[in-house]
Design a protein around this motif. Structure first.
Motif, PDB file in Angstrom:
ATOM      1  N   ALA A 412      22.933  98.855  63.705  1.00 21.42           N
ATOM      2  CA  ALA A 412      22.394  97.786  64.548  1.00 21.42           C
ATOM      3  C   ALA A 412      23.395  97.353  65.616  1.00 21.42           C
ATOM      4  N   THR A 413      24.621  97.834  65.516  1.00 23.93           N
ATOM      5  CA  THR A 413      25.680  97.457  66.460  1.00 23.93           C
ATOM      6  C   THR A 413      25.696  98.439  67.623  1.00 23.93           C
ATOM      7  N   THR A 414      25.416  97.947  68.804  1.00 24.89           N
ATOM      8  CA  THR A 414      25.344  98.810  69.979  1.00 24.89           C
ATOM      9  C   THR A 414      26.733  99.124  70.523  1.00 24.89           C
ATOM     10  N   THR A 415      26.768 100.061  71.442  1.00 25.73           N
ATOM     11  CA  THR A 415      28.031 100.393  72.110  1.00 25.73           C
ATOM     12  C   THR A 415      28.601  99.182  72.828  1.00 25.73           C
ATOM     13  N   ASP A 416      27.723  98.405  73.470  1.00 22.04           N
ATOM     14  CA  ASP A 416      28.192  97.201  74.163  1.00 22.04           C
ATOM     15  C   ASP A 416      28.760  96.179  73.173  1.00 22.04           C
ATOM     16  N   ASP A 417      28.120  96.083  71.994  1.00 19.03           N
ATOM     17  CA  ASP A 417      28.648  95.182  70.964  1.00 19.03           C
ATOM     18  C   ASP A 417      30.052  95.601  70.547  1.00 19.03           C
ATOM     19  N   TRP A 418      30.216  96.890  70.301  1.00 20.94           N
ATOM     20  CA  TRP A 418      31.541  97.411  69.929  1.00 20.94           C
ATOM     21  C   TRP A 418      32.567  97.122  71.024  1.00 20.94           C
ATOM     22  N   ARG A 419      32.141  97.352  72.264  1.00 19.57           N
ATOM     23  CA  ARG A 419      33.062  97.151  73.371  1.00 19.57           C
ATOM     24  C   ARG A 419      33.522  95.686  73.434  1.00 19.57           C
ATOM     25  N   GLU A 420      32.571  94.776  73.255  1.00 21.32           N
ATOM     26  CA  GLU A 420      32.901  93.355  73.351  1.00 21.32           C
ATOM     27  C   GLU A 420      33.896  92.943  72.271  1.00 21.32           C
ATOM     28  N   LYS A 462      29.970  96.001  54.409  1.00 24.15           N
ATOM     29  CA  LYS A 462      28.920  96.672  55.164  1.00 24.15           C
ATOM     30  C   LYS A 462      28.335  95.769  56.253  1.00 24.15           C
ATOM     31  N   ALA A 463      28.645  94.482  56.190  1.00 23.17           N
ATOM     32  CA  ALA A 463      28.138  93.548  57.194  1.00 23.17           C
ATOM     33  C   ALA A 463      29.086  93.349  58.369  1.00 23.17           C
ATOM     34  N   LEU A 464      30.322  93.863  58.289  1.00 23.76           N
ATOM     35  CA  LEU A 464      31.323  93.587  59.334  1.00 23.76           C
ATOM     36  C   LEU A 464      32.024  94.857  59.831  1.00 23.76           C
ATOM     37  N   PRO A 465      31.313  95.931  60.131  1.00 25.70           N
ATOM     38  CA  PRO A 465      32.009  97.169  60.511  1.00 25.70           C
ATOM     39  C   PRO A 465      32.846  97.025  61.777  1.00 25.70           C
ATOM     40  N   ALA A 466      32.314  96.384  62.803  1.00 21.52           N
ATOM     41  CA  ALA A 466      33.043  96.269  64.066  1.00 21.52           C
ATOM     42  C   ALA A 466      34.203  95.284  63.940  1.00 21.52           C
ATOM     43  N   TYR A 467      33.910  94.124  63.358  1.00 19.34           N
ATOM     44  CA  TYR A 467      34.951  93.098  63.213  1.00 19.34           C
ATOM     45  C   TYR A 467      36.092  93.608  62.336  1.00 19.34           C
ATOM     46  N   SER A 468      35.753  94.199  61.194  1.00 15.30           N
ATOM     47  CA  SER A 468      36.785  94.684  60.273  1.00 15.30           C
ATOM     48  C   SER A 468      37.609  95.792  60.913  1.00 15.30           C
ATOM     49  N   THR A 469      36.956  96.683  61.664  1.00 16.67           N
ATOM     50  CA  THR A 469      37.678  97.756  62.342  1.00 16.67           C
ATOM     51  C   THR A 469      38.668  97.191  63.348  1.00 16.67           C
ATOM     52  N   ILE A 504      34.630  79.657  64.618  1.00 15.24           N
ATOM     53  CA  ILE A 504      34.258  81.051  64.845  1.00 15.24           C
ATOM     54  C   ILE A 504      32.904  81.357  64.220  1.00 15.24           C
ATOM     55  N   THR A 505      32.553  80.656  63.145  1.00 18.34           N
ATOM     56  CA  THR A 505      31.264  80.894  62.496  1.00 18.34           C
ATOM     57  C   THR A 505      30.104  80.429  63.371  1.00 18.34           C
ATOM     58  N   SER A 506      30.337  79.366  64.143  1.00 24.19           N
ATOM     59  CA  SER A 506      29.255  78.833  64.982  1.00 24.19           C
ATOM     60  C   SER A 506      29.081  79.613  66.269  1.00 24.19           C
ATOM     61  N   THR A 507      30.091  80.450  66.612  1.00 20.41           N
ATOM     62  CA  THR A 507      29.992  81.251  67.832  1.00 20.41           C
ATOM     63  C   THR A 507      29.846  82.737  67.547  1.00 20.41           C
ATOM     64  N   ALA A 508      29.955  83.128  66.270  1.00 25.75           N
ATOM     65  CA  ALA A 508      29.844  84.542  65.917  1.00 25.75           C
ATOM     66  C   ALA A 508      28.445  85.062  66.249  1.00 25.75           C
ATOM     67  N   ARG A 509      28.391  86.329  66.575  1.00 24.15           N
ATOM     68  CA  ARG A 509      27.108  86.977  66.854  1.00 24.15           C
ATOM     69  C   ARG A 509      26.649  87.760  65.630  1.00 24.15           C
ATOM     70  N   PHE A 510      25.316  87.721  65.387  1.00 18.57           N
ATOM     71  CA  PHE A 510      24.703  88.479  64.288  1.00 18.57           C
ATOM     72  C   PHE A 510      23.714  89.451  64.925  1.00 18.57           C
ATOM     73  N   VAL A 511      24.050  90.734  64.890  1.00 18.44           N
ATOM     74  CA  VAL A 511      23.211  91.725  65.563  1.00 18.44           C
ATOM     75  C   VAL A 511      22.111  92.220  64.628  1.00 18.44           C
ATOM     76  N   GLY A 512      21.050  92.754  65.248  1.00 17.61           N
ATOM     77  CA  GLY A 512      19.956  93.315  64.467  1.00 17.61           C
ATOM     78  C   GLY A 512      18.947  92.293  63.999  1.00 17.61           C
ATOM     79  N   VAL A 513      19.051  91.045  64.457  1.00 22.99           N
ATOM     80  CA  VAL A 513      18.088  90.000  64.091  1.00 22.99           C
ATOM     81  C   VAL A 513      17.691  89.244  65.355  1.00 22.99           C
ATOM     82  N   ASP A 514      16.571  88.506  65.286  1.00 23.67           N
ATOM     83  CA  ASP A 514      16.130  87.746  66.452  1.00 23.67           C
ATOM     84  C   ASP A 514      16.963  86.469  66.592  1.00 23.67           C
ATOM     85  N   ALA A 515      16.730  85.752  67.673  1.00 21.53           N
ATOM     86  CA  ALA A 515      17.546  84.575  67.998  1.00 21.53           C
ATOM     87  C   ALA A 515      17.441  83.501  66.921  1.00 21.53           C
TER      88      ALA A 515
END
Length: 584
Positions: A412-420, A462-469, A504-515
């Motif tokens: 669910a994490t796009t290339t743009d998400d990874w880049r950011e 499994k919920a934090l692949p980009a952040y953990s990386t 950070i919890t209030s500004t974190a992004r959750f991908v793969g779900v609606d707003a």
């Protein structure tokens, strides 16, 4: 060889001729720099040049050193009484109508303690800054106290200082020190200083070193045994005292100054993470502290010394914190401010950075400034480094804290998400280390870099692949950089917090779900972190400790330490935990 641009004169006293060098405006307050063993006045060249814009700076070759002549005979020619005669002759010549501000290093400090505690110099010394050299009288009382009332701790202190003083015993042997210094030791000494003390190999030491060291052995022979056996009972300072202690000094234990308040009430204490030869390795910090102390005494106002924890370590140092607008960054900026540092609060939100700078000043920062920059933007960081360098100087401590959160499955994490997330969490750290770390290295006076990683760096999910990386990369970058910069006196620490209650919890992004679902998960994560209740101020305290102790990796919160233990001793269990769905 002389101090660049210095005016020289000769002062005759007690059968010797002293070479005296002066820099700066004679109408300004006079600062007298007294060198130690086996140095000459050129050991002060870096410090003197930095002070000359504000003060009338005077340094002189102690009798038998540099371009001063030696007494005849040598035996009995280096007593503290005769060194005091020399000092008075110099100050009566260079500053006949005003008291001087005295600064001593090593044996320059030892003899300066004599100057500032004897009756005949009262009124001639306005202040005294001591570094790497105790009063022999104070040292004698220190030894007597521990011998007369031994405890395991006191005996350990005696034995520890006894081991550090090995060279003193050798210097009391006849002839051998002179032969060594005029022979192989004199030739190899510059290389020894470069390897052991990281002293830059420029114009120091001077060619007079072998003769200086041979003559200077009599400083020890003429004074040590007599004063340690019969220390004066009235050796109290009659001028304000500032003590600067390099905590990595291989010759002197910081415990020697445990009783300082008895002899110099109200003395100002500073510490430096450095070895013995700080006039050569830390001239910027010494010049700042001397300037601050002398100016305060001249203006008859209290010395602005912070009372917070680690104030003796960070007072006056320049600390830059990214992501300082909130959370751990704001807490770190305020903690360094409480310790008396000068703080640069950096955030991409200008108003938040300004507020943090205000809070840092209220916490006790000598000065605090707000700067706006986007750590993910290389050009923005380059401009920041230019502004900071021109306006405030070279950073002593860098805290790369800026970061963002991103949660969601890998697919669910796009290339743009990874880049950011990589641009902020990893490239922001890289930009900070590259730009500000390079300036630290080029200055050659040490420093420290703190990179905020996370327990997620070694705790897969499994919920934090980009952040953990991104955080795992920060941890490895820190380890690699620590290895590279170790030889330049620059420490690198990776700080790995667990669940810390920040925004950070209030500004974190959750991908793969609606707003709507993303907003719900943010709220739930915020509540979970709030229930955990671990404040960013505790992380800030750990950051300061990491710098003071030069820790490589710091695991903060019990869950972070537990995950680290599992990663080393039960990785299978950690991988099983990684498969669980987060409580969102």
């Amino acid at each position: 060889m002389t101090l660049t641009g210095a005016r020289e004169r000769r002062v005759r006293t007690g059968g010797v001729e002293l070479c005296v060098a002066e820099l700066g405006d004679p109408e300004q307050p006079t600062v007298v720099l007294v060198h130690g063993y086996p140095d000459s006045k050129e050991v002060w060249s870096e410090v003197a040049g930095r002070l000359a814009g504000r003060f009338h700076v005077v340094s002189y070759d102690v009798r038998g050193h540099g371009r001063s002549t030696a007494p005849e005979p040598l035996r009995g020619g280096f007593t503290l009484e005769k060194l005091t005669d020399d000092f008075l002759a110099v100050v009566d010549t260079v500053s006949p109508d005003r008291p001087v501000h005295l600064v001593g290093h090593d044996w320059g400090s030892v003899q300066s303690w004599e100057f500032v505690t004897v009756k005949r110099t009262e009124g001639r010394i306005a202040s005294f800054t001591s570094m790497s050299g105790p009063s022999l009288d104070h040292f004698g009382h220190w030894i007597k106290q521990r011998v007369s009332r031994p405890t395991p701790r006191r005996v350990g202190q005696l034995l520890g200082q006894g081991a550090k003083s090995w060279y003193v015993y050798l210097l009391h042997t006849p002839v051998l020190p002179e032969l060594a210094w005029r022979g192989p030791l004199g030739r190899r000494w510059p290389g020894i200083l470069r390897r052991m003390e990281k002293v830059p190999g420029d114009d120091y030491p001077t060619p007079s070193l072998p003769a200086d060291a041979a003559h200077g052995a009599w400083l020890y022979r003429d004074n040590i045994r007599s004063r340690l056996r019969h220390p004066r009972a009235d050796a109290r300072a009659h001028a304000p005292v500032q003590l600067i202690t390099p905590v990595e000094d291989v010759f002197l234990s910081p415990r020697l100054y445990d009783d300082l308040e008895r002899w110099a009430p109200g003395a100002i204490r500073r510490t430096l993470p450095a070895g013995h030869w700080i006039p050569r390795t830390r001239p910027d910090q010494l010049a700042d502290w001397i300037t601050e102390f002398v100016t305060s005494v001249e203006d008859e106002r209290p010395v602005p010394v912070a009372s917070g924890r680690h104030a003796d370590r960070f007072g006056g140092q320049l600390v830059l914190v990214t992501g300082a607008g909130s959370g751990i960054g704001r807490a770190a900026a305020c903690a360094f401010g409480e310790a008396g540092a000068r703080v640069v609060a950096v955030d991409r939100d200008t108003e938040s950075a300004v507020r943090t700078a205000e809070l840092a000043r209220l916490s006790g920062a000598r000065r605090a400034w707000a700067e706006t920059a986007d750590v993910s933007d290389e050009r923005s960081m380059e401009k920041l480094a230019e502004r900071v360098g021109e306006a405030y100087g070279v950073v002593d401590v860098l805290v790369n804290n800026a970061g963002i959160g991103l949660s969601g499955s890998f697919f669910a994490t796009t290339t743009d998400d990874w880049r950011e997330v990589l641009d902020v969490n990893l490239w922001g750290v890289i930009h900070g280390c590259r730009l500000f770390g390079r300036l630290m290295a080029e200055r050659g006076q040490g420093g420290h870099i703190v990179n905020i990683a996370s327990a997620a760096a070694y705790q897969p999910s499994k919920a934090l692949p980009a952040y953990s990386t991104s955080k795992a990369a920060v941890l490895m970058l820190s380890e690699c950089l620590r290895a590279e910069l170790a030889g330049q006196g620059i420490g690198v620490s990776a700080v790995c917090p667990g669940f810390v209650h920040t925004n950070i919890t209030s500004t974190a992004r959750f991908v793969g779900v609606d707003a709507a679902e993303e907003q719900r998960r943010r709220g739930r994560a915020t509540r979970w972190y709030g229930l955990r209740g671990y404040p960013p101020e505790k992380v800030a305290a750990a950051i300061l400790r990491a710098v003071v102790r030069d820790q490589a990796v710091v695991h903060i919160t019990p869950e972070a330490r537990g995950a680290r233990l599992l990663s080393r001793f039960a990785p299978g269990a950690l991988r099983a935990i990684a498969r669980l769905d987060p409580p969102l």
